[in-house]
Write an enzyme that holds these catalytic residues in place. Structure first.
Site, PDB file in Angstrom:
ATOM      1  N   CYS A 153       8.404  21.156 -30.939  1.00 13.79           N
ATOM      2  CA  CYS A 153       8.877  22.518 -31.212  1.00 13.79           C
ATOM      3  C   CYS A 153      10.110  22.482 -32.114  1.00 13.79           C
ATOM      4  O   CYS A 153      10.259  23.310 -33.015  1.00 13.79           O
ATOM      5  CB  CYS A 153       9.233  23.238 -29.916  1.00 13.79           C
ATOM      6  SG  CYS A 153       7.817  23.485 -28.836  1.00 13.79           S
ATOM      7  N   CYS A 158      -3.063  24.887 -33.090  1.00 16.36           N
ATOM      8  CA  CYS A 158      -2.161  23.930 -32.447  1.00 16.36           C
ATOM      9  C   CYS A 158      -1.276  24.611 -31.407  1.00 16.36           C
ATOM     10  O   CYS A 158      -0.519  23.950 -30.707  1.00 16.36           O
ATOM     11  CB  CYS A 158      -1.269  23.252 -33.476  1.00 16.36           C
ATOM     12  SG  CYS A 158      -2.193  22.447 -34.769  1.00 16.36           S
TER      13      CYS A 158
END
Lengths: 423, 404, 132
Positions: free
Chosen positions: C106, C37
């Site tokens: 994030c 990912c």
């Protein structure tokens, strides 16, 4: 340009515009687009200032001068690729050339069959044009290349069906720079009466092209990858044996009806000059560029855990595509912003998906993510290469210090065997 | 450099225009070493991306649209093709209606749609070149087999300069649930253009008709309509027009659009004075004027002299240093009389005599009253010379006929 | 992509990079994400007997925003109780760093890393209590 510059003469303005960018990052993204060669710009400028006629205007010299310049440029483009000027059709760029070739030929010959063969690593302009045809009732095979990026000729043969009407294979790949054997593929197409299109946008000035002796029916070109301006390209359409295409842009009947629309004279002049320079200088230039590329390659290979993507032998000297394992691609790009490079092709780099080209080669997502395309060219210097090697060495080192994966690799853990939580 | 015989008076500004110097100044950095692909993410890419987006705003501001409605193309021709195939393409088996005076880059893509099963209809114009609204309504009303999906009518005709009432036409078209496209290539920079006010679904504009560079055009699109791309590939222009952006041309187009607004009044009155002066002289010489009873843009004059072939006169004028046109540049290869004039009911004989003068009011290449005076003098001389020549030819053939 | 000054600051000068002794009973480790990912975060916290986080270290494989998010939380965690740490929300991280929409994940990953590290230390404490 500001009002301060208003009173300068044209030459000075060009001079200033040309040198305005000295402190910018080192440009190593020649496969995305090249700077316009100053000699090309110098040729173009009179055609937007003085000789501004519409080349389709047949009744006065403004039009004639423009038309003559257009025809001179057509000859230069033809000369570089061993074609007859009458086989060159102007377009707005390689995307339009690819669309015109693929849709134009497939539609014209659709009575003969509706199957198209292409390669999974083609440029999006080819892939998407074929997909559009699929939507309109055509069938398509997207061949997977070998791990080195090259097409297995046997696999190509095996994909041919009785209703195969068109094949499209690029000469030089935009991401990994590998050169396909279009002679072999073209010969197979000839034997099977399949129209053969080649996207050569990344090839002009880098590999010799002699259409007189190549079994190719249609070939796409553009100027802005060969030191010419953006917004102009060409499609080669073979005359003997004659290949027909259906126009995709209708109107005033320019370009013998194959492509209507007012021609941008200065851009055509620029493409002609760019291709002329390429013809005259490519042999010497490519030796110099290969030397620089090999220096870059050897320098970067001193870094542990690097992988070159694509075959090194069948490859243009301008391209180096390397994956830096255990470093994430985007953070790497951010770390090396003193150089301008691409991760994946420019057209897809707005998305966060790993390069479809590298995935088609069987690269893992991680390696695809950490790939950098260095593409060098006419204005690259040895100092640029030296700087790049040092920069990559220090930044990869720093990012690996930050990387938990690097720790694991150093501890001897096989990361591909780790069970990662779904994310 | 190439042609020693360059005409010194350019009266063909509806064909293409000389670049404004301010446009050139903006373009120069992008024509030389300002490299960068607008899709690249490094500073070079971002610089050219910013330049493209600034141009998009300039274009939008000039035509009363939102920047998000501007789709850059390589030319007006491409924008017209995109509008026709893109809008109708999503509505299979429908009917496309165009006027009888459209540019071939509207009519030809329309006829090309016939192969895909589309019906096409042509709406006529009256003797002044204005669209026949009754005819339009009768076509729209008749929706038995193929309902009309798209109507395309140009805002200003390139040959006559006649201005259509586009907002009125759009109102009719929309009342029949069809989409309206207008080719506004000849109106931008000559009359105010307001996309929102015209109430059309799509509108074509082009850079090189407004003192901008060749190589850039745009389709202004109401994004609420479903439009399919003409070019497939890298997904530029939000997927509606793939292909690396022609940054220099787009930047120039942006500045040219700015100027099309700021200079509108000056250009309008400058060319208006020239045209009035010219036409006064033309009428005295016995010219037949076309479209002058309708509202026209101020830079264009379209006329003929009885028994004088337009093409011959154009060539004669060229040798004396005047660049004029006999019809639209795109069809000047052919000797067919102007389809626009035929549509207006002008006889082919008269139409073959047609000559177009289109003035420019560029900073540097502004046409002047002195040029018009010189032109009138030259025209008079050439007319006399040609009349004598044709007169001789006529007599000879008449004698031959008698002898035979 | 334009990064905020704060992201650039953390990216150029990451705080608390490194590792703690994962066998220390006072150290909790959270490793989240997956290489495929494009993000892997390893966060380690050292919790003293009063339940206060004394030290925090991170290593991150990921983009600049991922590195900045993890660097930022190591600063925030020091001095907080485990429960206070657990309450840190990704939105606070995203706001502090002015992350663009495409980079919100994030901050989510950073929150996940905190939760994983806290879960690990709590598991260790529970195991120790049971053994005692």
């Amino acid at each position: 340009m500001s009002a301060v510059l208003e009173n300068l003469d044209l030459e000075t303005k060009v001079e200033l515009a040309t040198h305005h960018a000295e402190r910018d990052p080192i440009y190593l993204d020649y496969s995305a687009t090249t700077p316009v060669d100053p000699r090309v710009a110098a040729k173009m400028i009179p055609f937007i200032t003085e000789y501004f006629g519409n080349p389709a205007s047949r009744s006065h010299p403004y039009g004639w001068t423009a038309e003559k310049a257009v025809e001179n440029a057509r000859e230069e483009v033809a000369k570089l690729v061993g074609a007859d000027p009458r086989e060159i059709v102007w377009t707005s760029g390689a995307t339009e050339s690819n669309n015109l070739a693929i849709k134009g030929a497939a539609n014209f010959y659709s009575a003969k069959g509706k199957h198209i063969i292409t390669v999974a690593t083609e440029h999006k302009a080819v892939i998407d044009a074929v997909r559009e045809l699929e939507r309109l009732g055509f069938a398509a095979t997207y061949l997977e290349p070998e791990p080195d990026g090259l097409l297995d000729i046997e696999k190509f043969k095996a994909a041919i069906r009785p209703d195969t009407v068109l094949a499209s294979v690029m000469l030089v790949n935009n991401e990994i720079g590998v050169i396909q054997d279009i002679t072999a593929i073209g010969n197979i197409c000839r034997e099977n009466k399949i129209i053969f299109h080649v996207d050569a946008a990344q090839a002009t000035g880098k590999v010799d092209i002699d259409l007189d002796n190549l079994p190719v029916d249609l070939m796409s070109f553009c100027a802005h990858k060969t030191y010419g301006p953006k917004g102009i390209g060409a499609l080669y359409v073979r005359r003997k044996p004659r290949i027909r295409i259906e126009a995709q842009m209708h109107g005033g009947g320019h370009e013998r009806g194959m492509r209507s629309g007012t021609l941008a004279t200065h851009q055509i002049v620029g493409m002609g000059e760019a291709f002329k320079i390429a013809r005259e200088e490519m042999a010497v230039e490519n030796v110099k560029i290969r030397k620089l590329r090999d220096k870059l390659l050897h320098g970067l290979q001193e870094i542990e855990e690097t992988y070159v993507n694509g075959d090194l032998e069948h490859r243009v000297p301008h391209n180096l595509n390397i994956s830096f394992n255990y470093v994430e691609g985007e953070s790497l790009i951010m770390a090396i912003k003193d150089i301008a490079v691409s991760s994946g092709s420019a057209c897809t780099s707005a998305s966060l998906e790993p390069s479809y080209v590298l995935r088609a080669l069987g690269r893992s997502d991680e390696l695809a993510h950490s790939s950098i395309r260095f593409s060098i060219g006419r204005f690259t210097t040895e100092a640029d290469v030296d700087y790049t090697i040092q920069l990559l060495k220090s930044k990869v080192d720093k990012l690996r210090e930050l990387s938990p994966l690097w720790d694991m690799f150093k501890d001897g853990i096989d990361i591909s065997k780790v069970q990662w939580a779904a994310h | 450099m190439i042609s020693p015989n360059m005409s010194n008076v350019y009266f063909d500004n509806n064909s293409t225009t000389a670049l404004d110097e301010r446009v050139l100044d903006a373009m120069l950095p992008f024509m030389t070493m300002q490299q960068g692909n607008a899709t690249s993410r490094h500073v070079y890419g971002r610089t050219v991306r910013d330049a493209v987006e600034q141009a998009r705003e300039q274009v939008a501001n000039a035509v009363g649209a939102y920047p998000s409605q501007v789709v850059f193309t390589a030319s007006g021709t491409e924008a017209n093709n995109f509008a026709i195939s893109g809008i109708a393409g999503n509505l299979p088996n429908s009917q496309i209606v165009v006027s009888s005076i459209e540019h071939p880059c509207v009519t030809r893509p329309t006829f090309a749609m016939q192969k895909l099963g589309y019906k096409t209809k042509i709406v006529g114009v009256d003797s002044n070149g204005l669209l026949d609204l009754v005819h339009l309504e009768s076509i729209l009303k008749n929706q038995d087999a193929n309902p009309t999906s798209l109507v395309s009518v140009m805002s200003v005709n390139n040959e006559t300069g006649v201005i259509q009432n586009i907002s009125k036409i759009a109102e009719i078209v929309k009342s029949y649930k069809a989409y309206m496209h207008t080719d506004a290539v000849q109106s931008l920079g000559k009359i105010p253009v307001d996309f929102a006010g015209l109430n059309v679904s799509a509108m074509t504009i082009s850079s090189h008709k407004i003192y901008g560079p060749q190589g850039a055009g745009a389709l202004i699109v109401d994004k609420r309509i479903d439009i399919a791309p003409l070019l497939h590939g890298g997904g530029q222009e939000k997927g509606l027009r793939s292909g690396t952006e022609n940054v220099a041309a787009i930047v120039g187009f942006g500045v040219a659009c700015d100027l099309s607004v700021s200079e509108l009044t000056r250009r309008f009155s400058a060319t208006n004075a020239l045209r009035d002066h010219l036409e006064k002289g033309l009428v005295q010489m016995g010219a037949v004027m076309f479209g002058n009873k309708a509202a026209r843009i101020t830079n264009t004059s379209f006329f003929a002299f009885p028994n004088i072939e337009g093409e011959t006169l154009v060539m004669a004028l060229d040798r004396k240093g005047f660049a004029v046109a006999s019809g639209s540049a795109c069809s000047s290869d052919s000797r067919e009389p102007s389809h626009v004039l035929l549509a207006m009911g002008i006889s082919p004989d008269v139409a073959r005599g047609a000559i177009r003068v289109s003035f420019g009011a560029n900073q540097k290449h502004t046409n002047t009253i002195e040029q018009v005076d010189q032109f009138l003098v030259t025209l008079k001389q050439e007319l006399q010379r040609l009349k004598q020549m044709t007169g001789v030819q006529f007599d000879t053939s008449a004698n031959n006929t008698k002898a035979a | 992509m334009a990064y905020s000054d704060k992201v650039l600051d953390h990216y150029e000068n990451p705080r608390n990079v490194g590792s703690l002794d994962k066998n220390d009973p006072q150290v909790g480790t959270g490793m989240v994400g997956a290489p495929a990912c494009g993000d892997v975060m390893k966060l380690m916290i050292k919790v003293n007997d009063d339940g206060i986080i004394e030290d925090a270290k991170f290593k991150t494989y990921g983009c600049g925003s991922a590195i900045a998010s993890s660097s930022l939380v190591t600063e925030w965690l020091k001095g907080k109780t485990v429960d206070e740490a657990y309450a840190i929300k990704n939105s606070a991280i995203a706001e502090e760093l002015a992350l663009p929409p495409v980079k919100i994940h994030c901050s989510v990953l950073a929150e996940d890393a905190i939760k994983a590290a806290v879960a690990d230390i709590k598991a260790k404490q529970l195991a120790a209590a049971q053994a005692a």
